[in-house]
Design an enzyme around this catalytic site. Structure first.
Site, PDB file in Angstrom:
ATOM      1  N   HIS A 469       0.378  -1.091  -0.035  1.00 39.03           N
ATOM      2  CA  HIS A 469      -0.108   0.253  -0.193  1.00 39.03           C
ATOM      3  C   HIS A 469       1.174   1.184   0.298  1.00 39.03           C
ATOM      4  O   HIS A 469       0.535   2.398  -0.828  1.00 39.03           O
ATOM      5  CB  HIS A 469      -0.531   0.360   1.280  1.00 39.03           C
ATOM      6  CG  HIS A 469      -1.667   1.703   1.746  1.00 39.03           C
ATOM      7  ND1 HIS A 469      -3.184   1.224   0.961  1.00 39.03           N
ATOM      8  CD2 HIS A 469      -1.357   2.722   1.862  1.00 39.03           C
ATOM      9  CE1 HIS A 469      -3.786   2.447   0.996  1.00 39.03           C
ATOM     10  NE2 HIS A 469      -2.493   2.757   1.443  1.00 39.03           N
ATOM     11  N   GLU A 470       1.753   1.514   1.124  1.00 42.00           N
ATOM     12  CA  GLU A 470       2.638   2.821   1.221  1.00 42.00           C
ATOM     13  C   GLU A 470       3.314   2.671  -0.056  1.00 42.00           C
ATOM     14  O   GLU A 470       4.129   3.986  -1.112  1.00 42.00           O
ATOM     15  CB  GLU A 470       3.319   2.422   2.210  1.00 42.00           C
ATOM     16  CG  GLU A 470       2.537   2.471   3.360  1.00 42.00           C
ATOM     17  CD  GLU A 470       1.825   4.050   3.904  1.00 42.00           C
ATOM     18  OE1 GLU A 470       1.775   4.570   2.907  1.00 42.00           O
ATOM     19  OE2 GLU A 470       0.701   2.928   4.214  1.00 42.00           O
TER      20      GLU A 470
END
Length: 812
Positions: A469-470
């Site tokens: 996600h990051e």
């Protein structure tokens, strides 16, 4: 002189005061010193300014009433000195800063500028409209990207130049949200000084600078990414359109590590005879000031092998320690270069894609998308940092996953936008599971596996998906950003959608396995979205709250961010979830693989730029003209997904399909077994201790989350069943998503034997535990309420300010 100009008490909007339509900061040079004894950062920032030839607002007419009021308030501020209302005002975003001096810098005194000065003098024959100061500054600002090193050297030398010879400081004024600067007799941005030095000091209570202690009880400080972003770290222009480059010198105690947004790994140097070291960072890609990130603490780099001496010392350490281990800052700070030759990860070859004719559309900067070496770099150099007590967990959890996730992201999205990456395990009080900034990711300790290392790949699911996600934010959120902060879905919805795709790639799942995992995750998110929409105000459920006014600003460039200061909004995930489902819907209309290929084309066209929703949607509609024949127009997508609260019809229909997916049906079958067990154990005392032999199917972490959620819907579960459930799945040692549901189950049924699990979660998983306090209080059980108050007292000082405010309203 300082005056507290509060916001309208009836709104939670955040003002962006900077007059970016009049003048822009093109480069920041920071010179800062970290003082842990006083909990302040002191020093200066030098701003290199460029007046705007035309106004951005000309293309974006209109402004909300409050933003106009903010702009009028700024112009009518009270000033010290003999400034006139006709004098031009430079307005910077600023909060919780003590500004001591603002002065004009004399760049003509810099010896390295002498050749440029002579060149400018010959060009200016007969033209006195532009001062030498302004001409020299413009010369440096406009240097081509091929000369960026020379440009940064000149920026650095100019930042150290003295003030102009008359020696007078500029007039300035601060209020709650801004710093305003004037020079007497200057009536236009074109005449305004081009290089300013602002001397200032942060305040210990600054909203976006967190002074706290790490898991080893050692002091640290980091920028928290709060709604006010970096205005409590430096005076800056916060509107996203004010994209700039920066360089920074940071002095910190010699035993500390300084991590920051920067394109090259910093090697610290001594600061004379002091006990401080100096760290230097820079960026060459213009980015919004809100993306600048700083972290200073007693962290160690996580290496593939922990030195035997340190490993022996670690073995005897409790979870949180207070010690003084030797901390190195050089020898163990080398970047990890992983070839991945032994990882057997698939390599996606996109060299055969048709020539789409798309080239870089951004301004001039050294762009990695045009570099041949960057195109072949599947894994960028990376490092992981953690406090000593978490080194082993970071070593077994984060470090092995990181290169695989980076390679998978490259396979899905193409060239890595940034040349390197640091990952830092931040203190327990961090308010979310992760935060991405250029070159650095903050990761919550909650994503680290709670059980024993080496327990199988499934135990790393939360850490792996969060990393993905990051990492996805490098493309959507950073190298492509939202032009209007209210359109968070452009960043968070995209990252949520992409995390599943990248994580599946990193796990080397088959197409069928990927689809099954994706459907299970979709159902979990659907349930979360339904719950959130039932318990939130309708106005907070809209992805484009400004609707047709999105992206519009005042004549000066100031604006407001709707709902940004509402504490409830900071814990909502509607932009993540509803944005994710919109992208799933669009993918279902054009085909999954075609949609992913489109992502790469979109990145190729829009990297280095700011966008609004229509930029993405219009390009999609043009690329796939069949969508229009299905009635999918821009206005229809706005109406169904972006401009209304609630849930679109497609999502209701699709959720019924997800609820019948194979992995979900497996969970339902297990739930039936647990319900039957509870019913059998609840029939009489004699049978209470008898546990019928049941074969429970092994489930994944995501399936276990679903299982617990379904069991939470049961009004009654016997104590014996809950005890067996805990023992069967070893629930207290699962990942934080599972443990969160386990704690909810414990609270709902008053299972006192596991109250210690609830306490551990609230203390060590603060990023996820906010609403668990509410569950403890709503039961009106004295023991549970006492537990909530006890946990709050333990963590209140290290807790994120917004989280503490919400919890205190629940508990106190």
């Amino acid at each position: 002189m300082e005056q507290d100009r509060d916001l309208n008490p009836d709104t939670d909007d955040l003002p962006l005061c900077a007059n970016t339509n009049h003048i822009l900061v093109r480069h920041y040079v920071l010179d800062l010193t970290v003082h842990f004894d006083r909990k302040v950062i002191s020093g200066s920032v030098v701003l290199f300014l460029q007046p705007c030839s035309g106004t951005i607002s000309a293309a974006l007419p209109g402004i909300g009433k409050q933003a106009q009021t903010e702009a009028e308030n700024i112009q009518s501020s009270h000033w010290c000195g003999n400034t006139s209302d006709s004098d031009f005002t430079l307005v910077l975003d600023c909060c919780d800063l003590a500004v001591s001096k603002v002065e004009e810098v004399d760049v003509t005194s810099v010896s390295a500028m002498s050749s440029y000065l002579a060149e400018i003098s010959s060009e200016r024959t007969g033209d006195s409209s532009v001062s030498p100061q302004a001409a020299l500054t413009q010369k440096v600002i406009s240097m081509p990207s091929s000369q960026w090193r020379q440009q940064h050297q000149l920026f650095s030398q100019c930042s150290r130049a003295p003030g102009v010879q008359d020696g007078s400081s500029l007039d300035f004024y601060t209020d709650r949200w801004s710093l305003q600067v004037r020079k007497r007799g200057i009536s236009s941005p074109q005449e305004f000084p081009r290089v300013l030095r602002i001397c200032y000091e942060t305040r210990p209570t600054g909203g976006s600078v967190r002074w706290t202690k790490d898991q080893d009880n050692r002091v640290c400080v980091y920028t928290a990414g709060s709604p006010i972003n970096n205005r409590a770290l430096l005076p800056c222009q916060e509107p996203p359109v004010a994209m700039s480059t920066w360089q920074a010198t940071v002095r910190a105690p010699s035993e500390c590590v300084v991590l920051m947004s920067g394109e090259e790994q910093a090697v610290p140097i001594g600061d004379g005879d002091t006990c401080f070291l100096i760290w230097n960072y820079y960026v060459t890609m213009p980015m919004p000031a809100s993306t600048f990130t700083l972290a200073v603490g007693h962290w160690l780099q996580v290496s593939a092998e922990i030195p035997p001496a340190l490993e022996k010392e670690l073995a005897g350490l409790p979870y949180a320690i207070c010690g003084s281990l030797p901390l190195t800052t050089r020898s163990d700070s080398t970047l990890c270069y992983s070839s991945l030759e032994d990882e057997r990860l698939p390599v996606t070859d996109y060299s055969g894609m048709v020539d789409d004719g798309i080239s870089c559309s951004h301004g001039d900067y050294p762009c990695r998308f045009t570099e041949q070496s960057a195109r072949s770099q599947r894994v960028i150099p990376h490092r992981v940092f953690a406090p000593v007590s978490l080194l082993q967990k970071a070593q077994t959890g984060v470090l092995p996953l990181l290169p695989r996730c980076l390679a998978a992201a490259n396979a899905v999205l193409g060239v890595h936008p940034f040349p390197r990456l640091d990952v830092l395990i931040v203190p327990a009080g961090f308010s979310s599971l992760g935060m991405a900034s250029p070159h650095i990711i903050f990761l919550s300790q909650s994503v680290l596996y709670a059980g024993n290392p080496g327990s199988g790949e499934g135990t790393l699911s939360l850490c792996g998906s969060r990393l993905c996600h990051e990492i996805a934010h490098s493309w959507f959120g950073l190298v492509i950003g939202a032009r209007d902060w209210t359109e968070e879905w452009i960043s968070e919805g995209f990252a949520t959608y992409l995390e599943d795709i990248i994580w599946a790639q990193a796990q080397q799942l088959s197409l069928q396995e990927t689809a099954e995992q994706s459907d299970l995750k979709a159902l979990l998110r659907w349930r979360r979205l339904c719950d959130e929409l039932q318990n939130s105000e309708e106005e907070l459920q809209i992805l484009r709250p400004n609707m047709e006014n999105t992206g519009q600003v005042s004549e000066s460039g100031s604006s407001t961010v709707k709902h940004a200061l509402n504490p409830d909004k900071s814990f909502m995930q509607v932009h993540y979830l509803k944005g994710y489902f919109l992208l799933r819907f669009l993918a279902s209309q054009v085909g999954e693989q075609q949609f992913r290929d489109f992502f790469r084309l979109f990145v190729k066209k829009y990297h280095g730029q700011l966008i609004l929703s229509q930029d993405f949607l219009q390009m999609l509609l043009i690329t796939f003209p069949d969508m229009a024949r299905k009635g999918l127009t821009l206005s229809a997508i706005y109406a169904d997904w972006l401009d209304r609260p609630g849930i679109p019809k497609w999502l209701y229909e699709r959720s019924a399909v997800w609820s019948q997916a194979r992995l979900v049906e497996e969970v339902k079958a297990e739930v039936v077994k647990w319900i039957l067990l509870s019913q059998s154990q609840g029939k009489g005392r004699k049978r209470k201790r008898m546990e019928p032999k049941v074969n429970y199917k092994e489930v994944t972490s995501d399936q276990l989350v679903m299982l617990l959620e379904l069991l939470l819907e049961e009004a009654d579960l016997s104590v014996a069943t809950i005890r067996t459930l805990q023992r069967t799945y070893n629930l207290q040692n699962q990942d934080a998503e599972v443990r969160h549901r386990w704690c909810e189950l414990v609270v709902k049924h008053g299972y006192t034997q596991a109250y210690e699990d609830v306490k551990h979660f609230l203390v060590h998983d603060q990023a996820m535990g906010v609403y668990l306090y509410g569950e403890l209080m709503v039961q009106e059980d004295p023991k549970q309420q006492a537990l909530a108050r006890s946990c709050l007292s333990l963590v209140s000082e290290e807790m994120d300010q917004a989280a503490r405010k919400v919890v205190e309203e629940m508990v106190l």
